[in-house]
Enzyme design. Structure first.
Site, PDB file in Angstrom:
ATOM      1  CD  GLU A 239      34.229  36.056  48.010  1.00 29.04           C
ATOM      2  OE1 GLU A 239      33.219  36.946  47.898  1.00 29.04           O
ATOM      3  OE2 GLU A 239      35.130  36.297  48.705  1.00 29.04           O
TER       4      GLU A 239
ATOM      5  CE  LYS B  42      28.860  50.940  45.620  1.00 31.22           C
ATOM      6  NZ  LYS B  42      29.717  50.142  46.445  1.00 31.22           N
TER       7      LYS B  42
END
Length: 604
Positions: A22, A178
């Site tokens: 990331e 989700k």
């Protein structure tokens, strides 16, 4: 490719775990350049993907989409773009998704996002903006409605709770919502208590959530940052972490060494658990700490020649773009070999029709975009960084020394070369240095190669069991007064030497046949396939490159104007006004002689 598909394929083909990185959006243009260089180096480790964070609102959020486009299109890195609900009306979300889609991005990490920060640096209460979404599940549903199955959608997971929710069961319910809305994978918040994390994994599976669990791994680089992050995220720190780190907290090197061992132990326990087979490294835009962990886990891919350098075999002699619009691209002009960023920017508006059979179409058409596609400046360094890297050359000898430093690996870039040299030039290095000492400034080159295996660690590319070939190529700046003699030499060897020469005023000279569209200078022969010719020299491309090259020199001169380096300004003006840009190809790739260098010696 979608992340869930990549992970499934990777783990079907091999037993070892995979990993990803990331990165966050830098605040300065120089920071962006530094990040590109770091991402390019970390590409060599072969991560399954990288992700780019999203900054809520403002210039940095728009920069996220630029970073995604570059990592996908230029660096060849499968990229996942963070997207948040914070300060994001639907119109802005639509714009971000469209840019990601156009860049070939197929992965989105859909987040609610952190509360905005006020002028005092304090978090405000989180509120949905007007015409925006309140929850990540709403964003997931919207992406799925708008783009169907194009995007793999990831979501955040909190194994140790969330500051705004103190009920673990409720957090699992939100995660399940989700997933039910269309999420394909989850990335977890950082953690250090591996036992607590594995207990949570068991509860996730018991709740009927089957999508991949990707743990977020935060390396330990210094004691203050370690404490600060654990407190901010409100996560548990095991006693053994504190017992080992506390005594060495004032020695950053020891903290990193101890922290690496702790994280290696944590990761190995994760990989042995059966719940996890992929590690997501929170790099904080650094590389060493993450790579140390992966190295000790034996997850870094090493070359087949026992070198320490990580060298994956490329499918082509240049980095293939992951933008689906460019999937038919199999041919590039050699002129941009050291400037992949500007080449991809120039051709970013092409579609698949402009790569017929892998090469671009009619060379008489305007094949290349305007220079402003390349960004604000063609020199990808700030003025300050430019001076730090290249100083203020004032004489031709200074210029020779500058180029020589690049050739010897002391410099990683030059104003006209964005990427470092590889070992391909080793065989001709002494010749290149000698040319520069005589004020013939080399720009780009490749040695001749006659049928080396495609697995060769230096010049190899493409499928295994093949053979690769190259014609010797040299691009250089020559004093204008020496051009007639150079042309005479080429005329004497016109059976195998071809050249283009042009000055800043567009005076062109060449001995290329009028009916010759392109000269293949690199090709490969592989079992069961057509011959690939991925690198060429041709007139239309050279004219576009000439425009870019002299513009680079003019922009470089402006850095000296700003720095009030008058002699450096005069030097660049002298080169622009009195040098000719030339490329020459020795088409006799079978000969073992270094013909180009031998002939250029006559110009001294």
């Amino acid at each position: 490719m979608r992340i869930s598909q990549k992970l499934q394929r990777a783990h079907e083909e091999r037993e070892d775990a995979t990993f990803s990185f990331e990165f966050f959006v830098p605040k300065t243009s120089q920071g962006v350049q530094n990040l590109y260089e770091r991402m390019d180096r970390m590409y060599q480790t072969q991560p399954e993907f990288i992700d780019i964070t999203w900054n809520a609102g403002g210039r940095l959020s728009m920069l996220s989409t630029d970073l995604v486009a570059t990592s996908q299109g230029v660096l060849g890195l499968e990229t996942c773009m963070h997207l948040t609900c914070t300060n994001m009306p639907v119109s802005q979300i639509d714009d971000a998704l469209k840019k990601a889609y156009d860049a070939g991005c197929e992965n989105i990490l859909a987040l609610r996002g952190d509360p905005p920060i006020n002028s005092l640096g304090e978090e405000e209460e989180w509120k949905p903006c007007e015409n925006g979404f309140r929850y990540a599940k709403d964003l997931v549903s919207y992406i799925r409605e708008q783009y169907g199955d194009h995007f793999d959608i990831g979501v955040a997971a909190y194994p140790e709770g969330h500051p705004e929710c103190d009920c673990d069961d409720k957090l699992l319910l939100h995660l399940k919502e989700k997933v039910d809305c269309g999420a394909d994978f989850m990335v977890t918040q950082m953690f250090y208590d591996v036992d607590k994390f594995l207990d949570w994994c068991a509860r996730v599976r018991e709740a009927g959530i089957s999508i991949p669990i990707i743990p977020g791994i935060m390396p330990i680089t210094s004691y203050p940052s370690f404490i600060r992050r654990t407190q901010w995220c409100q996560i548990n720190v095991p006693d053994n972490f504190l017992e080992l780190l506390e005594p060495v907290k004032d020695d950053d090197q020891l903290v990193r060494d101890v922290g690496t061992e702790l994280m290696v132990e944590l990761c190995q326990k994760l990989l042995d658990s059966g719940y996890v087979n992929h590690l997501h490294m929170y790099t904080m835009n650094l590389e060493k700490a993450s790579l140390m962990i992966l190295e000790k886990l034996d997850l870094l891919k090493r070359s087949n020649v026992g070198k320490d350098v990580i060298e994956p075999l490329e499918p082509l002699p240049w980095r293939k773009s992951l933008n689906p619009k460019r999937r038919n691209e199999l041919v590039r002009p050699i002129f941009w070999q050291k400037r992949p960023y500007s080449y991809v920017a120039r051709t970013s508006l092409w579609n698949e029709d402009e790569f017929p059979n892998g090469r671009f179409g009619d060379s008489s058409s305007p094949a290349y975009g305007d220079l402003d596609l390349c960004g604000h400046s063609l020199i990808r360094q700030s003025v300050k960084k430019s001076i730090e890297l290249w100083s203020t050359p004032q004489t031709l000898d200074d210029m020779s020394n500058l180029v020589t430093s690049y050739l010897e690996g002391k410099l990683k870039c030059l104003p006209w070369s964005d990427v470092p040299l590889n070992h391909e030039v080793d065989d001709i290095l002494k010749h290149l240095i000698d040319l520069n000492k005589h004020h013939i400034f080399t720009i780009n080159s490749q040695p001749k190669v006659n049928g080396k295996p495609s697995t060769d660690p230096v010049v190899g590319w493409g499928p295994t069991k093949g053979y690769v070939y190259q014609k010797e190529y040299l691009e250089f700046l020559l004093p204008r007064e020496k051009l007639p003699l150079f042309q005479e030499i080429c005329q004497e060897h016109s059976d195998h030497l071809t050249y283009f020469a042009i000055d800043s005023q567009d005076n062109l000279a060449t001995n290329h046949p009028e009916d010759s569209r392109a000269n293949a200078v690199t090709w490969g022969v592989f079992p069961g396939s057509e011959i690939l010719q991925p690198t060429i020299v041709e007139k239309a491309s050279f004219l576009a490159w000439k425009e870019e090259f002299f513009t680079i020199l003019k922009e470089w001169k402006l850095t000296f104007v700003e720095h009030k380096a008058t002699e450096s300004v005069n030097l660049v003006n002298h080169i622009i006004d009195n040098y000719v840009l030339i490329n020459v190809v020795d088409n006799d790739f079978i000969s073992t002689n270094d013909t180009i260098y031998d002939l250029l010696q006559q110009l001294y």
